[in-house]
Motif scaffolding. Structure first.
Motif, short mmCIF file in Angstrom:
data_model
loop_
_atom_site.label_atom_id
_atom_site.label_comp_id
_atom_site.label_asym_id
_atom_site.label_seq_id
_atom_site.Cartn_x
_atom_site.Cartn_y
_atom_site.Cartn_z
N GLU A 8 0.86 -1.17 -0.16
CA GLU A 8 -0.06 -0.07 -0.14
C GLU A 8 0.74 1.22 0.12
N GLU A 9 0.72 2.00 -1.00
CA GLU A 9 1.40 3.30 -1.10
C GLU A 9 0.79 4.37 -0.39
N VAL A 10 1.56 4.94 0.61
CA VAL A 10 1.12 6.05 1.44
C VAL A 10 2.21 7.27 1.15
N ASP A 11 1.67 8.37 0.87
CA ASP A 11 2.42 9.56 0.65
C ASP A 11 2.53 10.47 2.01
N HIS A 18 5.80 2.30 0.92
CA HIS A 18 5.08 1.31 0.51
C HIS A 18 5.03 0.19 1.54
N PHE A 19 3.95 0.00 2.24
CA PHE A 19 3.67 -0.66 3.30
C PHE A 19 3.17 -2.14 3.07
N VAL A 63 10.85 2.60 1.87
CA VAL A 63 10.61 3.99 1.78
C VAL A 63 11.31 4.61 0.83
N VAL A 64 10.98 5.72 -0.27
CA VAL A 64 11.50 6.14 -1.04
C VAL A 64 11.52 7.92 -0.85
N LEU A 104 4.19 3.46 10.22
CA LEU A 104 4.35 3.04 8.80
C LEU A 104 5.68 3.11 8.28
N ASN A 105 6.65 4.19 8.83
CA ASN A 105 7.94 4.24 8.52
C ASN A 105 8.90 3.52 9.55
#
Length: 291
Positions: free
Chosen positions: A78-81, A88-89, A99-100, A163-164
């Motif tokens: 799941e992409e979370v901005d 990307h979780f 993470v990016v 999430l991070n």
């Protein structure tokens, strides 16, 4: 005999001739310097063109694609901005796949502050609770470092979202991993902008912590750093064990191909094959550490 008028006229003609001569010389000099400047400009343009041929011109669209590595099929993602980075979780393992973010020179040395409270994001399935790390023997390890987000108060707070976070041994989190993060900021200052991709090496057999979510404890972590505006562009990667990583961080450098083998993630897949091979096939630390 020369009359006074004749002498005067001769003096005027000599004066005009001298001015004309000076004008011709100035014209010659201006032509010389003009040619020299044009020549130098051409040389610079040719040099830049040659440098670009060694790598590839990175535009905004391509940079966005580079910031989206390709995960193996079937991996929960799941992409979370957030402001400053993207997670990307993986809801099955309750940690990020990766993470990016882009780290620019302007982002380094920020003064934003936050009280350091970790928090759960209820909107994302599988997000761990901070208390699940209590008495586990593991610290809450940031994938996007808090120190890289101090340029903005919201970005800094976002870095404390669970999430991070991944379970990291204290010896790693406060040792070579932290020193590598500091070095990456030095590189960002030097190279003006970096793409940084960080995450756990997720495997089939991992221990877990926590009672509610069974948070996966990775045995290794990776970091990929890409300098798109260097001439030529360059990339470097690291893998560190989730234990007392007591070596100098440079000794953990590996090729990106090796990280792809360990994780199944396809980095830089939108670049031409030749460029992918140039960036991914070696673990040459010289361009990074010797400057």
């Amino acid at each position: 005999m020369w009359s006074k008028g004749g002498i005067c006229n001769m003096a005027i003609r000599k004066k005009r001739k001298t001015r004309a001569s000076r004008h011709w010389k100035l014209h010659l000099l201006s032509g010389f310097w003009g040619s020299l400047v044009v020549g130098l400009l051409i040389a610079v343009i040719v040099k830049r063109h040659c440098l670009k041929q060694e790598g590839i011109a990175i535009n905004e669209r391509l940079l966005k694609e580079i910031c989206a590595p390709k995960l193996p099929a079937g991996i929960p993602d799941e992409e979370v901005d957030f402001i400053g980075f993207t997670v990307h979780f993986n809801s099955a393992h309750h940690v990020p796949n990766y993470v990016v973010y882009t780290l620019t020179r302007d982002h380094i040395g920020g003064k934003a502050t936050y009280d350091g409270t970790f928090y759960n994001d209820e909107s994302v399935d599988g997000c761990a609770m901070p208390l699940e790390y209590a008495k586990s023997g593991y610290q809450r390890g940031h994938m996007a470092p808090a120190a890289d987000m101090k340029w903005d108060a919201v970005a800094l707070e976002g870095s404390y979202a669970m999430l991070n976070i991944c379970p990291q041994r204290r010896q790693l989190n406060t040792g070579s991993w932290r020193k590598l993060e500091e070095k990456v900021r030095e590189w960002g200052q030097r190279d003006s902008m970096l793409v940084v991709i960080t995450g756990p090496v997720l495997t089939k057999q991992m221990s877990t912590i926590g009672n509610a979510n069974k948070i996966a404890v990775p045995k290794h972590f990776f970091k990929v750093v890409f300098a798109p505006h260097a001439q030529p562009s360059r990339a470097i990667a690291f893998v560190m064990p989730n234990e007392n990583a007591d070596k100098h961080y440079a000794q953990y450098a590996v090729s990106i191909d090796e990280i792809e083998r360990l994780t199944g993630i396809d980095f830089f897949h939108t670049l031409p094959e030749a460029e992918q091979s140039r960036l991914e096939s070696t673990s040459n630390t010289a361009p990074w550490f010797h400057f």
